[in-house]
Scaffold this motif. Structure first.
Motif, PDB file in Angstrom:
ATOM      1  N   UNK A  91       0.835  -1.099  -0.081  1.00  0.00           N
ATOM      2  CA  UNK A  91      -0.217  -0.003   0.042  1.00  0.00           C
ATOM      3  C   UNK A  91       0.804   1.122   0.194  1.00  0.00           C
ATOM      4  N   UNK A  92       1.914   1.243   0.467  1.00  0.00           N
ATOM      5  CA  UNK A  92       2.950   2.479   0.582  1.00  0.00           C
ATOM      6  C   UNK A  92       3.171   3.162  -1.047  1.00  0.00           C
ATOM      7  N   UNK A  93       3.241   2.353  -1.918  1.00  0.00           N
ATOM      8  CA  UNK A  93       3.604   3.250  -3.107  1.00  0.00           C
ATOM      9  C   UNK A  93       2.219   4.054  -3.614  1.00  0.00           C
ATOM     10  N   UNK A  94       1.115   3.783  -3.083  1.00  0.00           N
ATOM     11  CA  UNK A  94      -0.142   4.350  -3.430  1.00  0.00           C
ATOM     12  C   UNK A  94      -0.113   5.804  -2.805  1.00  0.00           C
ATOM     13  N   UNK A  95       0.355   6.083  -1.426  1.00  0.00           N
ATOM     14  CA  UNK A  95       0.735   7.175  -0.891  1.00  0.00           C
ATOM     15  C   UNK A  95       1.830   7.941  -1.411  1.00  0.00           C
ATOM     16  N   UNK A  96       2.888   7.320  -1.745  1.00  0.00           N
ATOM     17  CA  UNK A  96       4.084   7.841  -2.606  1.00  0.00           C
ATOM     18  C   UNK A  96       3.570   8.572  -3.674  1.00  0.00           C
ATOM     19  N   UNK A  97       2.778   7.798  -4.631  1.00  0.00           N
ATOM     20  CA  UNK A  97       2.291   8.111  -5.982  1.00  0.00           C
ATOM     21  C   UNK A  97       1.152   9.247  -5.619  1.00  0.00           C
ATOM     22  N   UNK A  98       0.484   9.323  -4.778  1.00  0.00           N
ATOM     23  CA  UNK A  98      -0.468  10.576  -4.526  1.00  0.00           C
ATOM     24  C   UNK A  98       0.237  11.656  -4.192  1.00  0.00           C
ATOM     25  N   UNK A  99       1.241  11.583  -3.359  1.00  0.00           N
ATOM     26  CA  UNK A  99       2.074  12.698  -2.884  1.00  0.00           C
ATOM     27  C   UNK A  99       2.944  13.344  -3.972  1.00  0.00           C
ATOM     28  N   UNK A 100       3.571  12.553  -4.805  1.00  0.00           N
ATOM     29  CA  UNK A 100       4.530  12.999  -6.105  1.00  0.00           C
ATOM     30  C   UNK A 100       3.642  13.454  -6.993  1.00  0.00           C
ATOM     31  N   UNK A 101       2.440  12.832  -7.205  1.00  0.00           N
ATOM     32  CA  UNK A 101       1.524  13.261  -8.249  1.00  0.00           C
ATOM     33  C   UNK A 101       0.982  14.502  -8.068  1.00  0.00           C
ATOM     34  N   UNK A 102       0.664  14.667  -6.721  1.00  0.00           N
ATOM     35  CA  UNK A 102      -0.101  15.991  -6.312  1.00  0.00           C
ATOM     36  C   UNK A 102       1.204  17.112  -6.184  1.00  0.00           C
ATOM     37  N   UNK A 103       2.482  16.917  -6.068  1.00  0.00           N
ATOM     38  CA  UNK A 103       3.425  18.021  -6.039  1.00  0.00           C
ATOM     39  C   UNK A 103       3.666  18.332  -7.490  1.00  0.00           C
ATOM     40  N   UNK A 104       3.771  17.446  -8.327  1.00  0.00           N
ATOM     41  CA  UNK A 104       3.734  17.567  -9.624  1.00  0.00           C
ATOM     42  C   UNK A 104       2.740  18.520 -10.295  1.00  0.00           C
ATOM     43  N   UNK A 105       1.616  18.241 -10.033  1.00  0.00           N
ATOM     44  CA  UNK A 105       0.626  19.163 -10.480  1.00  0.00           C
ATOM     45  C   UNK A 105       0.545  20.316  -9.759  1.00  0.00           C
ATOM     46  N   UNK A 106       0.819  20.456  -8.684  1.00  0.00           N
ATOM     47  CA  UNK A 106       0.735  21.827  -8.038  1.00  0.00           C
ATOM     48  C   UNK A 106       1.941  22.682  -8.658  1.00  0.00           C
ATOM     49  N   UNK A 107       3.046  22.008  -9.039  1.00  0.00           N
ATOM     50  CA  UNK A 107       4.037  23.042  -9.851  1.00  0.00           C
ATOM     51  C   UNK A 107       3.461  23.011 -11.374  1.00  0.00           C
ATOM     52  N   UNK A 108       2.369  22.681 -11.707  1.00  0.00           N
ATOM     53  CA  UNK A 108       1.875  22.787 -13.199  1.00  0.00           C
ATOM     54  C   UNK A 108       2.720  21.643 -14.106  1.00  0.00           C
TER      55      UNK A 108
END
Length: 161
Positions: A91-108
Motif C-alpha cells: 500500500x505504501x506506493x499508493x501514498x507515495x504516488x499520491x504525494x508525488x503526483x500532487x506535488x507535480x500537479x501543484x507545480x503545473x
C-alpha cells in the motif's frame, strides 16, 4: 459457507493464521456482495454518488468490510509464515504516488505527475503479484511463529473459526 463468514466473526483479529479456504471463500463472497450492491445502486440511480465511483450501498459494503478484509489478509500471510507488513509494503506506493503526483500537479507539471504515477504503478503491479502468490501458497505445515497450524487444529477439532 462457514469459511466465508469466519472473517466476519473474527472481525478485527489480526493475530493467528487463516487457511486458504477461509481467505478465498470470504473473498468470493465479498466479490459477489459487491456485484449485487453495485447492481442495486445502479438500478436505484445511485451509481457514482459516493466519490464518483461507488453508490451508497457499495460504499457501505466497502467500509464495513475493510477491517475484516485486512485482518483475514494478514492472517493469511501469517499462515505462510510472512508478516502482515507485506500489505503495508504493497500500500505504501499508493501514498507515495499520491504525494508525488500532487506535488507535480501543484507545480503545473502534468507530465511529471504522469511519470511518477506510471513508475510507481509498475512497483504496485509487481508487489501485487508477489502478494497474490503469497496468498495462493499453502500454509506452513505445523506451528509457526504466528500460531498453530489451522489445518492440524481443524483435524483434531480444536480450531474454531
Amino acid at each position: 459457507m462457514d469459511y466465508a463468514l469466519a472473517p466476519l466473526r473474527r472481525y478485527a483479529q489480526f493475530s493467528g493464521r487463516a487457511r486458504r479456504a477461509e481467505y478465498w471463500w470470504y473473498t468470493l463472497a465479498l466479490v459477489i456482495a459487491s456485484v449485487v450492491t453495485s447492481v442495486l445502486d445502479n438500478l436505484l440511480g445511485w451509481g457514482g454518488v459516493v466519490g464518483g465511483a461507488y453508490g451508497p450501498l457499495t460504499g457501505l459494503l466497502v467500509l464495513s468490510t475493510l477491517i475484516p478484509s485486512l485482518a483475514v489478509s494478514v492472517r493469511r500471510l501469517h499462515d505462510t509464515n510472512r508478516s502482515g507488513f507485506w500489505l503495508l509494503l504493497f500500500m505504501a506506493p499508493y501514498l507515495v504516488m499520491a504525494v508525488m503526483a500532487g506535488m507535480a500537479l501543484a507545480q503545473g507539471n502534468a507530465a511529471g505527475a504522469l511519470a511518477s504515477v506510471g513508475l510507481l504503478g509498475l512497483v504496485v503491479l509487481i508487489l501485487g503479484v508477489v502478494i497474490f502468490v503469497f496468498l495462493v501458497l499453502d500454509g506452513t505445515k505445523g506451528d509457526n511463529r504466528f500460531g498453530p497450524d489451522p489445518k492440524a487444529a481443524e483435524r483434531t477439532g480444536a480450531y474454531h473459526a
